[in-house]
Each structure stands twice: as C-alpha cells, then as structure tokens.
Design a protein around this motif. Structure first.
Motif, short mmCIF file in Angstrom:
data_model
loop_
_atom_site.label_atom_id
_atom_site.label_comp_id
_atom_site.label_asym_id
_atom_site.label_seq_id
_atom_site.Cartn_x
_atom_site.Cartn_y
_atom_site.Cartn_z
N CYS A 189 46.90 31.75 50.62
CA CYS A 189 45.45 31.62 50.43
C CYS A 189 44.88 30.45 51.22
O CYS A 189 43.79 30.55 51.81
CB CYS A 189 45.13 31.46 48.94
SG CYS A 189 45.41 32.94 47.95
N LEU A 202 41.70 26.05 46.13
CA LEU A 202 42.68 26.73 45.29
C LEU A 202 42.56 26.31 43.83
O LEU A 202 42.61 27.15 42.92
CB LEU A 202 44.09 26.44 45.80
CG LEU A 202 44.38 26.91 47.23
CD1 LEU A 202 45.79 26.50 47.63
CD2 LEU A 202 44.22 28.40 47.35
N TYR A 205 40.12 28.05 41.44
CA TYR A 205 40.31 29.45 41.07
C TYR A 205 41.72 29.74 40.52
O TYR A 205 41.96 30.82 40.00
CB TYR A 205 40.06 30.36 42.29
CG TYR A 205 38.63 30.31 42.78
CD1 TYR A 205 37.67 31.18 42.28
CD2 TYR A 205 38.23 29.36 43.73
CE1 TYR A 205 36.37 31.14 42.73
CE2 TYR A 205 36.92 29.31 44.18
CZ TYR A 205 35.99 30.19 43.67
OH TYR A 205 34.69 30.13 44.10
N TRP A 206 42.62 28.78 40.65
CA TRP A 206 44.00 29.00 40.22
C TRP A 206 44.15 28.63 38.75
O TRP A 206 43.74 27.55 38.33
CB TRP A 206 44.97 28.16 41.06
CG TRP A 206 46.18 28.92 41.50
CD1 TRP A 206 47.40 28.92 40.92
CD2 TRP A 206 46.28 29.79 42.63
NE1 TRP A 206 48.27 29.74 41.61
CE2 TRP A 206 47.60 30.28 42.68
CE3 TRP A 206 45.39 30.20 43.61
CZ2 TRP A 206 48.04 31.16 43.66
CZ3 TRP A 206 45.82 31.06 44.58
CH2 TRP A 206 47.13 31.54 44.61
N TYR A 219 40.98 34.55 43.80
CA TYR A 219 40.59 33.68 44.91
C TYR A 219 40.01 34.50 46.07
O TYR A 219 38.99 34.14 46.66
CB TYR A 219 41.81 32.89 45.38
CG TYR A 219 41.51 31.81 46.41
CD1 TYR A 219 40.97 30.59 46.02
CD2 TYR A 219 41.75 32.02 47.76
CE1 TYR A 219 40.70 29.59 46.94
CE2 TYR A 219 41.47 31.05 48.70
CZ TYR A 219 40.95 29.83 48.28
OH TYR A 219 40.68 28.85 49.22
N TYR A 223 36.00 34.12 46.07
CA TYR A 223 35.74 33.05 47.04
C TYR A 223 35.75 33.55 48.49
O TYR A 223 34.71 33.54 49.16
CB TYR A 223 36.75 31.92 46.86
CG TYR A 223 36.51 30.75 47.80
CD1 TYR A 223 35.23 30.18 47.94
CD2 TYR A 223 37.55 30.22 48.57
CE1 TYR A 223 35.02 29.12 48.81
CE2 TYR A 223 37.34 29.16 49.43
CZ TYR A 223 36.07 28.61 49.56
OH TYR A 223 35.85 27.56 50.41
#
Length: 469
Positions: A189, A202, A205-206, A219, A223
C-alpha cells in the motif's frame, strides 16, 4: 501486401517519413475501425483524422495507380504486390535505418523501436480488457518472450487514455518485506501511494484488530481509489517472486479475486484495472492455481510465426522473402523472440553482414555460439533440480516423444524447454537438444546413470569454478 509492408513503403518513400498518428490511422483502418473509433482512441478530433486519412489514401492511390479510400483500402492492397522498385526502396530503407537504430536485444523493446513485432490479436485483446471496469489480466510466459514489451505498450495506451498507472516489481522488494502478511501488505500500500504521489496514511486506515487483508482493502477503497478521478492501471510485475512465500501469495491472490468480484457491485472498485505478470519458470504451486489465475483475461505469449520472423528480418535490412533463411533459423530456435532477435542482431551488427546464417547456426549449440550465456541459465536450473535434468535427458535423447511424470513435464514446459501435447514431451527446439545432449551424453557415459550431478561436475571442471556457488 501486408499492413507492415504498407507502413514501410510509406516510411521509405516520403521525405518526412510517417508520423505516429499516420501509422495509427493506417493500422486502425486496416483492422476495420471507424474514424470515430480512431479519433477516440488517439485523442484527436474526428475531422483531423479524416483530413490525415485523405492524404494517406491519395499517396497510396499514386503508388497503386488506382483509387484508394477507406472502404477499399485493405481489400485492394492485400491483392497488390510490391513492385521490384518498391521492394528495393523498402530494402534500402531498412538497411539505412538498421545501421542507425540497431539495438542489442535486452529488456523491453522501446515504444519507438522499429523492432517490435505486434502479436495480433494479443495486443488488441489486452487493450480491450484493460478498458473494462474492474478487469484483471494475467500475462504469463517464460523469460525473454516479450512480457515487458507488452506491458510497456499497455501502460502507454493507459496513459494516452488518461488512466493513472502504477507498476510494482516484487523482485525489488527486500526479503524482510515477506516476513509477514501484514508487513507485506503495508509495503504494498505504501508503494502504490508513493507512485500515485499521495502521502502514505497507513495508520489512519489500518486496524490491528482486523485482518490485514481487510485493512488493505479499506485503504484502497477509502483512500487511494477515492483520491483518483480516473481509472488506475496497477501492474504487479514478477508475481512469481511471491510464490516462494505461499501463505502470502495465496492471500494476495485471493485479495485480487475479492477486488475483482467487488467491482461487479461497488462502483469505486471499477476504477481498478489489475495486470499480473509472471514468468512460468517458477511453477505456480497447485494450491494457488485457483485464485486468481482463472479469472479475467489470461495471456500466454506464443513464439513468433514464420511470417513474423520474416518481418523482423526485413526490419533488420535482410532480404528473407524466399522464406528459406527464416525456416533455417526457426529449425534451430523455433520462434522464440529473444533467440530470433539475437541471431538477427549478430547477422547485421556493426553496420553490415559480419557472418552468414549457416555459420551462426553451426556454432549455435556450442560454447562458441551466440546463445551460450543464455543456455547457461538453464544449466543452473537443471543443476539445482536433478530430477528435472534426468527427465530432460530422456526427452532430448528420444527418437520420437516421451511420456514424463505430469509434474516434471509441467515444470519443463513452464521453463520453455519442452513442448507438451497431451502427455507427449518433445524438445522445444533443436538448439536445446543439441546443446544439452553433448554434455549429458558424456556425463552418462562417465557415470553409467542419468545423473545431472555428473553434468554439473563436468561443467565446473571445464570452467574452473563452481557454477552453483
């Protein structure tokens, strides 16, 4: 005439040559596309397309001494042979152009190279599939069969259509990246983000409490894809490097399948167009073959045909119109694109014919031949897998064909060493039979068994060092 001869004739006869746009119109008209289609694909106004096309039809009318227009263009020229004067014109043009632009066959064939041979309908099928929302294309072939050259053209077409493009090469990833699925997907990503010139976010959204695949999908959806106003063509190159890590490979491929399925019902996923590229030398583990290699469009790059070999020879300034030289070269190397190109390069290198084809072919299966370094790569592979060496020994020494264990036959075929029809195995080309038989025959006589270990020792002793260290 063929469309390639039409293009060459106009390039050779016009002081200003032929523009890329003119060539697009010629080739597109030959394949039956309308002016509207051509205008959309080339990003030109339709009236401009018609004006340029009208000029081309007039030039061709002058050559053929009869009216040429879009409707009769292909039918007329296919039945029209080049005159001797035009043949000589094309021949001189090829010789002059070759002396200036001769390229050593290494890596992808550049977009402006005269030595790229289209393998229709493969290119057109790939272009059409790439235009489909949420599409997946799998391109597979042994090394040096033209995968990189095709990818270069797919990316160029995508850019011309206003798509965003990103290429990830798994061969460039550090070994530490494959330590865990989470680490791999975060690397994945982050690199896509940077290629899109987006700040990696990251941690926003992780979620550690969720599966890494879920975090990766979120992600992309919330995004990366949301930030784009146009489709994204994402090329995953050297996917075979991931196969060594079967758990990660299985998760990645199932993720691709999930995204492809989501595109059928979720509009934002339709922006993503995936292209997976891998070399078949690395046999796909059976547990991975179901995902995603049975979805989307699968492209297996074939060898060149005789006509394509003759075309490439013509582009090198060689007169192989009688077909005999093309047949002689293909009798030794088949239609393998790299092996054909390397032969032509050496035939016309340094601005002229430096040796004859017969001499080149006589030396081809020896250590003095032009293919020696290429063939040594197979020496390494067979040395690491004695069971493959033994199986290949059977094939190259058979008078007809051999029935091998399916797993061994699949592997040798995937390496490009054999042709497999049903359960019948034969050498892929005479070059492989002659080159490897001279070593294996001596090895068997010395050892009394089908041992590639002896084969390896012989090569090491001849060269004075260990090939496999």
């Amino acid at each position: 005439m063929t469309i390639d001869e039409v293009v060459l004739l106009l390039k050779a006869s016009q002081a200003t040559g032929l523009t890329t746009f003119q060539e697009i119109i010629l080739r597109s008209s030959w394949s039956g596309k309308t002016y509207t289609n051509i205008a959309c694909e080339a990003d030109y106004g339709e009236e401009r397309v018609r004006q340029v096309a009208a000029h081309l039809w007039q030039l061709l009318s002058d050559f053929c001494k009869e009216p040429i227009n879009k409707s009769n263009f292909r039918q007329t020229l296919e039945n029209h042979r080049l005159s001797k004067a035009h043949q000589q014109l094309v021949k001189e043009f090829n010789r002059a152009a070759t002396a200036i632009s001769l390229e050593f066959p290494s890596g992808a064939v550049s977009l402006n190279s005269r030595f790229y041979i289209p393998r229709l309908p493969i290119e057109e099928l790939a272009y059409a599939e790439m235009a489909e929302p949420g599409s997946v294309i799998c391109i597979k072939a042994p090394k040096k069969m033209g995968k990189s050259s095709l990818i270069l053209r797919l990316l160029a077409r995508a850019s011309n259509q206003g798509f965003r493009t990103v290429t990830l090469d798994f061969q460039q990833a550090d070994k530490a990246v494959f330590a865990s699925l989470d680490k791999f997907l975060r690397w994945f990503c982050a690199n896509v983000s940077r290629e899109l010139q987006l700040e990696p976010k990251l941690n926003d959204y992780w979620d550690e409490d969720m599966d890494s695949k879920v975090s990766c999908s979120i992600y992309f959806q919330e995004y990366l894809l949301s930030a784009l106003s146009s489709p994204l063509v994402l090329v995953l190159n050297e996917v075979d490097w991931v196969f060594e890590y079967q758990e990660i490979a299985g998760k990645l491929l199932s993720l691709v399948r999930t995204w492809h399925e989501q595109a059928k019902g979720v509009e934002i996923w339709q922006k993503l167009r995936l292209i997976l590229v891998y070399s078949t030398e690395i046999l796909v583990p059976r547990k991975l073959t179901q995902s995603p290699f049975n979805i989307g469009l699968t492209i297996n790059l074939p060898p060149f045909t005789k006509e394509q070999v003759e075309n490439l020879a013509q582009r090198h300034g060689l007169d192989w119109t009688d077909g005999k030289d093309a047949e002689s070269l293909m009798a030794m190397v088949g239609g393998h694109p790299y092996l054909v190109r390397l032969a032509l390069y050496h035939l016309v290198g340094k601005g002229g014919l430096e040796r004859d084809l017969g001499q080149l072919l006589q030396q081809a299966p020896t250590e003095a031949g032009i293919y020696h370094e290429y063939l040594r790569q197979f020496v390494l592979a067979l040395g690491e897998k004695p069971e493959l060496g033994n199986a290949f020994y059977e094939v190259i020494n058979a008078t007809n064909y051999v029935k091998l264990e399916p797993a061994l036959a699949d592997k040798l075929q995937s390496m490009g060493l054999i042709n497999l029809e049903g359960d019948r195995s034969t050498p892929a080309c005479e070059l492989y039979r002659l080159y490897f038989r001279q070593y294996l025959k001596t090895s068997v006589q010395n050892s009394g068994c089908n041992s590639t270990a002896t084969f390896d020792r012989k090569l090491r002793s001849e060269k004075g060092f260990d090939l496999f260290e």
